[in-house]
Design a protein around this motif. Structure first.
Motif, PDB file in Angstrom:
ATOM      1  N   SER A 174      39.327 -30.869 -28.744  1.00 46.53           N
ATOM      2  CA  SER A 174      39.165 -30.497 -27.342  1.00 46.53           C
ATOM      3  C   SER A 174      38.944 -28.998 -27.200  1.00 46.53           C
ATOM      4  CB  SER A 174      40.420 -30.913 -26.574  1.00 46.53           C
ATOM      5  OG  SER A 174      40.343 -30.436 -25.266  1.00 46.53           O
ATOM      6  N   ALA A 175      38.131 -28.637 -26.218  1.00 49.26           N
ATOM      7  CA  ALA A 175      37.839 -27.221 -25.991  1.00 49.26           C
ATOM      8  C   ALA A 175      38.919 -26.555 -25.132  1.00 49.26           C
ATOM      9  CB  ALA A 175      36.493 -27.092 -25.305  1.00 49.26           C
ATOM     10  N   THR A 176      39.963 -27.285 -24.827  1.00 50.41           N
ATOM     11  CA  THR A 176      40.996 -26.730 -23.948  1.00 50.41           C
ATOM     12  C   THR A 176      41.708 -25.523 -24.578  1.00 50.41           C
ATOM     13  OG1 THR A 176      43.045 -27.210 -22.774  1.00 50.41           O
ATOM     14  CG2 THR A 176      42.730 -28.368 -24.822  1.00 50.41           C
ATOM     15  N   GLU A 177      42.218 -24.654 -23.735  1.00 46.18           N
ATOM     16  CA  GLU A 177      42.991 -23.511 -24.248  1.00 46.18           C
ATOM     17  C   GLU A 177      44.463 -23.875 -24.381  1.00 46.18           C
ATOM     18  OE1 GLU A 177      42.095 -20.270 -21.667  1.00 46.18           O
ATOM     19  OE2 GLU A 177      40.033 -20.158 -22.407  1.00 46.18           O
ATOM     20  N   LYS A 178      44.827 -25.035 -23.867  1.00 43.87           N
ATOM     21  CA  LYS A 178      46.230 -25.479 -23.970  1.00 43.87           C
ATOM     22  C   LYS A 178      46.501 -25.991 -25.386  1.00 43.87           C
ATOM     23  CE  LYS A 178      46.712 -24.883 -19.528  1.00 43.87           C
ATOM     24  NZ  LYS A 178      47.466 -23.746 -19.016  1.00 43.87           N
ATOM     25  N   GLU A 179      47.778 -26.077 -25.726  1.00 43.16           N
ATOM     26  CA  GLU A 179      48.115 -26.505 -27.097  1.00 43.16           C
ATOM     27  C   GLU A 179      47.975 -28.006 -27.303  1.00 43.16           C
ATOM     28  OE1 GLU A 179      51.940 -25.072 -28.217  1.00 43.16           O
ATOM     29  OE2 GLU A 179      51.284 -22.980 -28.056  1.00 43.16           O
ATOM     30  N   ARG A 180      48.245 -28.775 -26.228  1.00 37.11           N
ATOM     31  CA  ARG A 180      48.240 -30.241 -26.367  1.00 37.11           C
ATOM     32  C   ARG A 180      47.248 -30.889 -25.416  1.00 37.11           C
ATOM     33  NH1 ARG A 180      53.910 -32.431 -25.022  1.00 37.11           N
ATOM     34  NH2 ARG A 180      53.541 -31.159 -23.170  1.00 37.11           N
ATOM     35  N   VAL A 181      46.842 -32.092 -25.790  1.00 36.75           N
ATOM     36  CA  VAL A 181      46.075 -32.942 -24.872  1.00 36.75           C
ATOM     37  C   VAL A 181      46.866 -34.244 -24.739  1.00 36.75           C
ATOM     38  CG1 VAL A 181      43.809 -31.989 -25.430  1.00 36.75           C
ATOM     39  CG2 VAL A 181      44.700 -33.919 -26.764  1.00 36.75           C
ATOM     40  N   ALA A 182      46.448 -35.097 -23.818  1.00 40.64           N
ATOM     41  CA  ALA A 182      47.165 -36.366 -23.643  1.00 40.64           C
ATOM     42  C   ALA A 182      46.174 -37.519 -23.590  1.00 40.64           C
ATOM     43  CB  ALA A 182      47.976 -36.327 -22.357  1.00 40.64           C
ATOM     44  N   GLU A 183      46.623 -38.684 -24.042  1.00 37.54           N
ATOM     45  CA  GLU A 183      45.795 -39.889 -23.948  1.00 37.54           C
ATOM     46  C   GLU A 183      46.617 -40.972 -23.246  1.00 37.54           C
ATOM     47  OE1 GLU A 183      43.678 -40.991 -27.408  1.00 37.54           O
ATOM     48  OE2 GLU A 183      42.745 -42.698 -26.383  1.00 37.54           O
ATOM     49  N   PHE A 184      45.947 -41.668 -22.336  1.00 36.31           N
ATOM     50  CA  PHE A 184      46.657 -42.650 -21.516  1.00 36.31           C
ATOM     51  C   PHE A 184      46.176 -44.060 -21.795  1.00 36.31           C
ATOM     52  CE2 PHE A 184      47.486 -44.640 -17.243  1.00 36.31           C
ATOM     53  CZ  PHE A 184      48.868 -44.562 -17.337  1.00 36.31           C
ATOM     54  N   GLY A 185      47.131 -44.996 -21.924  1.00 37.07           N
ATOM     55  CA  GLY A 185      46.825 -46.423 -22.066  1.00 37.07           C
ATOM     56  C   GLY A 185      47.687 -47.177 -21.071  1.00 37.07           C
ATOM     57  N   VAL A 186      47.133 -48.203 -20.455  1.00 37.83           N
ATOM     58  CA  VAL A 186      47.880 -48.872 -19.390  1.00 37.83           C
ATOM     59  C   VAL A 186      47.636 -50.373 -19.393  1.00 37.83           C
ATOM     60  CG1 VAL A 186      46.018 -48.452 -17.720  1.00 37.83           C
ATOM     61  CG2 VAL A 186      48.315 -48.810 -16.872  1.00 37.83           C
ATOM     62  N   SER A 187      48.625 -51.128 -18.949  1.00 36.43           N
ATOM     63  CA  SER A 187      48.441 -52.567 -18.744  1.00 36.43           C
ATOM     64  C   SER A 187      49.302 -53.014 -17.569  1.00 36.43           C
ATOM     65  CB  SER A 187      48.818 -53.363 -20.003  1.00 36.43           C
ATOM     66  OG  SER A 187      50.101 -53.011 -20.423  1.00 36.43           O
ATOM     67  N   VAL A 188      48.759 -53.953 -16.811  1.00 34.27           N
ATOM     68  CA  VAL A 188      49.471 -54.517 -15.659  1.00 34.27           C
ATOM     69  C   VAL A 188      49.494 -56.029 -15.856  1.00 34.27           C
ATOM     70  CG1 VAL A 188      49.415 -54.797 -13.137  1.00 34.27           C
ATOM     71  CG2 VAL A 188      48.684 -52.629 -14.152  1.00 34.27           C
ATOM     72  N   SER A 189      50.634 -56.641 -15.634  1.00 29.55           N
ATOM     73  CA  SER A 189      50.740 -58.100 -15.760  1.00 29.55           C
ATOM     74  C   SER A 189      49.767 -58.769 -14.794  1.00 29.55           C
ATOM     75  CB  SER A 189      52.149 -58.578 -15.421  1.00 29.55           C
ATOM     76  OG  SER A 189      53.081 -57.958 -16.240  1.00 29.55           O
ATOM     77  N   LYS A 190      49.248 -59.904 -15.228  1.00 30.22           N
ATOM     78  CA  LYS A 190      48.237 -60.601 -14.421  1.00 30.22           C
ATOM     79  C   LYS A 190      48.697 -60.831 -12.974  1.00 30.22           C
ATOM     80  CE  LYS A 190      44.472 -63.190 -15.964  1.00 30.22           C
ATOM     81  NZ  LYS A 190      43.880 -63.897 -17.046  1.00 30.22           N
ATOM     82  N   SER A 191      49.981 -61.221 -12.823  1.00 30.45           N
ATOM     83  CA  SER A 191      50.503 -61.559 -11.494  1.00 30.45           C
ATOM     84  C   SER A 191      50.582 -60.353 -10.557  1.00 30.45           C
ATOM     85  CB  SER A 191      51.900 -62.158 -11.633  1.00 30.45           C
ATOM     86  OG  SER A 191      52.763 -61.192 -12.188  1.00 30.45           O
ATOM     87  N   ALA A 192      50.463 -59.144 -11.115  1.00 32.74           N
ATOM     88  CA  ALA A 192      50.651 -57.951 -10.274  1.00 32.74           C
ATOM     89  C   ALA A 192      49.372 -57.123 -10.145  1.00 32.74           C
ATOM     90  CB  ALA A 192      51.773 -57.097 -10.866  1.00 32.74           C
ATOM     91  N   ARG A 193      48.242 -57.687 -10.521  1.00 23.32           N
ATOM     92  CA  ARG A 193      46.996 -56.910 -10.485  1.00 23.32           C
ATOM     93  C   ARG A 193      46.394 -56.814  -9.090  1.00 23.32           C
ATOM     94  NH1 ARG A 193      44.562 -58.864 -16.251  1.00 23.32           N
ATOM     95  NH2 ARG A 193      46.332 -57.992 -17.408  1.00 23.32           N
ATOM     96  N   GLY A 194      45.569 -55.807  -8.915  1.00 26.80           N
ATOM     97  CA  GLY A 194      44.843 -55.648  -7.652  1.00 26.80           C
ATOM     98  C   GLY A 194      45.692 -55.076  -6.534  1.00 26.80           C
ATOM     99  N   LEU A 195      46.843 -54.522  -6.887  1.00 26.67           N
ATOM    100  CA  LEU A 195      47.752 -53.969  -5.871  1.00 26.67           C
ATOM    101  C   LEU A 195      47.828 -52.442  -5.951  1.00 26.67           C
ATOM    102  CD1 LEU A 195      50.646 -56.540  -6.371  1.00 26.67           C
ATOM    103  CD2 LEU A 195      49.027 -56.473  -4.478  1.00 26.67           C
ATOM    104  N   GLY A 196      46.975 -51.882  -6.771  1.00 22.10           N
ATOM    105  CA  GLY A 196      46.978 -50.426  -6.898  1.00 22.10           C
ATOM    106  C   GLY A 196      47.941 -49.904  -7.955  1.00 22.10           C
TER     107      GLY A 196
END
Ligand SMILES: CC(C)(COP(=O)(O)OP(=O)(O)OC[C@H]1O[C@@H](n2cnc3c(N)ncnc32)[C@H](O)[C@@H]1OP(=O)(O)O)[C@@H](O)C(=O)NCCC(=O)NCCS
Length: 225
Positions: free
Chosen positions: A102-124
């Motif tokens: 990364s070209a960032t000047e900060k020391e760290r970067v972050a990576e995000f992974g997400v999952s929502v249960s089927k019954s709770a999807r589409g609610l934001g």
């Protein structure tokens, strides 16, 4: 039927469709939530595991992943439903900037992974978890947030675009990243307040669940859990 499910029915559409959404309280997860996290991931269908992990993760690989999460290094966020069931998990993993070139000047970067249960999807919930991850990065001296997903993942691509992420597609996969502004008193306050509300909500649901279990064990009562 859970409250989350309730809003997926025609009543929800009548009340205003996707514009009507219950408040989503995002809670920082810790060691005590690991077992529930495992339950959440194991319940994901094959296709969802492919979208979440990028490969057909078997139960053993999912278990290794969950038990390998380092809560001291990374941040894990979750959403509990009314019945104290973990219905969504967002994992914000931090790495030195060199790991992503990364070209960032900060020391760290972050990576995000997400999952929502089927019954709770589409609610934001997915979008809210992403928003919380982004604000946590801002407040912790990280200005670049990455997300890796399959280009066919229309829902996630929609969330990424809506959040203003730059998306680079490559052979069926997509790397998205978001440049975050510096923190300000508002972003710090927002994260603190949201966590406070989620902590209260968590304690209430956990205590209610414990009380129900205790009552169920009383002699002469039928088990309802
Ligand atoms: C992707 C995922 C996290 C989304 O969770 P969610 O809680 O349903 O997401 P939200 O409700 O916050 O937002 C969904 C958005 O996508 C939109 N959407 C849903 N299906 C869509 C589709 N096929 N194409 C385009 N947009 C779509 C919705 O309209 C909504 O947009 P809006 O907020 O502008 O109305 C969830 O579907 C999931 O867990 N999938 C399996 C794992 C996965 O794909 N993880 C991401 C890889 S890191």
């Amino acid at each position: 039927m859970t409250r989350l499910n309730l809003f997926r029915n025609p009543l929800r559409r009548w009340l205003g469709g996707s514009a009507y959404r219950p408040t989503v309280l995002v809670k920082e997860l810790a060691e005590r939530d690991r077992r529930r996290m495992l339950k959440h991931f194991i319940a994901l269908e094959k296709a969802d595991r492919l979208l979440r992990f990028g490969y057909h993760a078997q139960d053993e690989q999912v278990t290794n992943y969950v038990f390998g999460i380092d809560f001291a290094r990374d941040m894990v966020f979750g959403v509990y439903n009314r019945l104290f069931k973990l219905v969504a998990v967002g994992h914000l993993a931090f790495a030195p900037k060199e790991a992503k070139q990364s070209a960032t000047e900060k020391e760290r970067v972050a990576e995000f992974g997400v999952s929502v249960s089927k019954s709770a999807r589409g609610l934001g919930i997915g979008a809210k978890l992403f928003e919380r991850a982004a604000i946590h990065c801002r407040n912790n001296d990280v200005d670049t947030l990455y997300m890796h997903c399959l280009s066919s993942n229309q829902t996630m691509m929609h969330i990424a675009k809506k959040a203003g992420m730059e998306i680079q597609r490559d052979y069926g996969e997509a790397d998205a990243y978001l440049k975050l502004p510096a923190p300000n008193p508002g972003s710090v306050l927002q994260e603190a307040v949201e966590e406070q509300f989620a902590t209260l909500d968590y304690a209430l649901k956990a205590n209610t669940r414990a009380a129900v279990k205790w009552l169920d064990k009383l002699p002469g009562r039928k088990n309802s859990s």
